[in-house]
Design a protein around this motif. Structure first.
Motif: not given
Length: 672
Positions: A227-242, A307-308
């Protein structure tokens, strides 16, 4: 064994050893002195990982960069029969960048000021065509004297002309690999022997991961390896300020640019330096936002980053568990207040008889002030959660009143009665205003002691003692949780089985690394029983108090080289060993195996030393590394399945020493 030869006050190559500083995948580092000056000696085993040592020496000999640890000298040791390459490095007293953030609880401006010298160092490094290739928070030290960041450990580095080392990818932590590196690894038509062309943009991606962790206290992506490799490839991290509303949007945007796909990423270190300098100018114009600390400190009722947990369908029990499991705080916890005893009422005047008066009452002595908390006295996460449960129930009850409609489920909770201690972290406010279902992902693993969701929430044993140095000279192997190799999972493989029971992330493939070191163990086989030895300092307390294991308890494990569904004996040699825990090691279950919690999850790597005797093989386990990288000092021995005798029976095969592939580990209070 290195620790037995390199002890305090021993002289190695003219340097007097003081103590062990740490260990990684390629060597162990000791503090030493010569002519009144300190230095760090890095011992790299020539036979097993020597090629990486020569590579690091090649790079360090030719260059000296700003904010990079300096090479002072090198030699092979022992002189008569060299087994180790020893690099004499500059000693940098200080802490890692991540530890600095935990202790300091910096604001956004301070983070930018810390990263700018690091970016300038990378600019100078890349100008000489050198690449670090293992950039992470633990490889950046914050120097105690001036607070400057210092980049260390070029064991995985490369430059033109450096000795070549086999492997499609350089050793590194999977969380820091770029989308293009993961795509290369997963490519089906990859040719045999083809190597990934690591670039400057890979280095900048890793720096983006570091920045993300510093501002949010979580990794941008996490979870089981596939799952981690799939997410890295997708490249859509939640913005830090969110994730954390205290992060200035401009800093959040720069972090996202570092984590973007290659074509949209910050192009080089020079452009990064310019962007960081612009952020410092913006910080001068808006000091209120940039001077605010990024995480809440240690107050009785303060939350950490905003971060609730969001509501998850109608599963209010899961919602409550995630609300309880708040992110750890930054900064140093204050010492508990010294509460003076309440004044006693003055006693009534005694009635004195004329003949024999009563003796006066003894004076009241005030109790001694409480000692400040230590690593062993700070309650673990599960204890804090249990103590906070009554207050949390009140919070959830308030939410029900305003419309959450969870009363019919929350009424079923029966938390154990307890009263929070003074200074203890307790939720006393309702859900923050910025709370929304678009909050953090379920698998956002915190850098500190919060359990990932693929491990039961009640399984988290806390992190008060995690990754603690062992103060006594102990025969142990410390495998860096940040140095991993990626491995494709074949259906039915051991990795695939592990996936079902745990998430092998920061410490994935530790077994493969340890097995390789074990198979390359130098020297002749020692055919005698090992002498009795005390357990590592604090090991028994960690097992019994922190993990909840009983002495004499045992659990199944797999030896390196174990094949699925096969009982074929596996070859072993004297030296470092790492076995993998088979299934969750649960404690507190009833006779039917129900209830309880997980002390050590499935896939935990138990590392130590193997000794070959006349008829049996003896294994002494001194460290446990969980799939998420939490490290515990333990004291365990290897025993055979359904066998109460110490050690493993040798199954000779044409001169090779072999043992059964499935063993058990037993908790002990002393190595006999």
């Amino acid at each position: 064994m290195l620790e037995e030869m390199v002890r305090p006050d021993v002289v190695v190559g003219g340097y007097r050893i003081e103590k062990k500083l740490g260990a990684g995948g390629f060597g162990k580092v000791f503090l030493a002195w010569r002519d009144g000056s300190p230095c760090a000696l890095k011992f790299i085993h020539l036979e097993s990982v020597g090629e990486w040592g020569w590579r690091e020496l090649f790079i360090m000999l030719r260059h000296e960069f700003p904010n990079v640890v300096k090479l002072l000298s090198h030699f092979k040791w022992p002189e008569e029969k060299p087994e180790y390459l020893v690099l004499v490095m500059e000693y940098v007293p200080g802490v890692t960048l991540y530890q600095w953030a935990r202790d300091k609880n910096p604001c956004a401006r301070e983070l930018v000021e810390k990263l700018l010298p690091l970016a300038r160092a990378l600019k100078a490094i890349h100008a000489k065509e050198v690449k670090h290739r293992d950039l992470k928070g633990d490889n950046v030290l914050v120097r105690e004297a001036d607070g400057a960041p210092v980049l260390v450990d070029f064991g995985a580095g490369t430059m033109p002309g450096a000795p070549r080392v086999t492997g499609a990818l350089a050793p590194a932590n999977l969380r820091y690999r770029s989308p293009e590196a993961v795509a290369f690894f997963l490519r089906e038509n990859r040719k045999r022997g083809e190597r990934y062309d690591y670039s400057v943009k890979d280095e900048l991606y890793a720096l983006g991961v570091i920045l993300y962790v510093l501002v949010t206290d979580v990794y941008p992506f996490n979870g089981p390896d596939d799952e981690l490799m799939a997410e890295i490839r997708a490249g859509k991290p939640k913005p830090p300020h969110v994730r954390n509303s205290r992060v200035p949007p401009a800093l959040s945007n720069l972090c996202l640019r570092l984590l973007a796909k290659a074509q949209a990423r910050v192009p080089d270190a020079e452009a990064l330096c310019e962007a960081l300098e612009e952020l410092l100018e913006e910080a001068k114009a808006d000091p209120h936002r940039w001077e605010m600390v990024l995480c809440y400190g240690w107050t009785a009722d303060g939350r950490t980053t905003d971060d609730a947990p969001e509501l998850v369908g109608h599963d209010s029990q899961a919602w409550l568990r995630r609300w309880i499991r708040q992110k750890p705080k930054r900064g140093r916890p204050p010492a508990p207040p010294v509460v003076a005893p309440a004044p006693r009422e003055p006693p009534a005047p005694p009635v004195v008889a004329p003949a024999s008066p009563e003796p006066p009452a003894p004076p009241t002595v005030a109790p001694a002030p409480a000692e400040p908390p230590t690593a062993s006295t700070v309650p673990p996460l599960r204890t804090r959660v249990r103590r906070a449960a009554p207050v949390l129930m009140a919070v959830v009850g308030l939410a029900v009143v305003v419309g959450l409609g969870l009363a019919h489920v929350l009424g079923k909770f029966q938390p154990p009665p307890s009263t929070p201690n003074p200074g203890q972290s307790v939720l006393t406010s309702p859900v923050p205003a910025e709370f929304s279902p678009d909050g953090p992902t379920l698998w956002a693993t915190h850098v500190h002691e919060v359990a990932p969701p693929w491990k039961p929430s009640e399984a988290d044993a806390g992190a008060a003692l995690s990754k603690a140095d062992t103060p006594a000279p102990v025969t142990t192997v410390t495998l860096s949780s940040g140095t991993t190799h990626m491995k494709k999972k074949a259906p039915g493989s051991q990795a695939e089985r592990a996936k079902k029971g745990n998430g092998s992330t920061g410490a994935n493939v530790l077994l493969a690394v340890a097995a390789a070191a074990n198979m390359a163990c130098p020297g002749a086989q020692i055919r005698k029983e090992p002498a009795p030895q005390a357990c590592p300092a604090g090991a028994v307390e960690t097992m019994t108090r922190q993990l909840g294991l009983r002495l004499g308890e045992r659990h199944g494990a797999g030896m390196p080289g174990e094949k699925q569904g096969s009982s074929e004996p596996v070859p072993v040699k004297a030296g470092p060993i790492s076995v993998e825990l088979a299934g969750d090691w649960d404690v507190g279950t009833d006779a039917m195996g129900r209830g309880g919690r997980t002390a050590l999850p499935n896939g935990t790597h138990l590392t130590g030393q193997l000794c070959i005797g006349e008829k049996r093989v003896y294994g002494r386990i001194t460290q446990a590394v969980t799939p998420t990288g939490d490290t515990f000092t333990v004291c365990m021995e290897l025993i055979g399945q359904f066998d109460d005798e110490r050690g493993l029976e040798i199954k000779s095969d044409g001169g090779a020493i072999k043992v059964h592939p499935r063993v058990e580990v037993k908790t002990v209070d002393r190595f006999e």
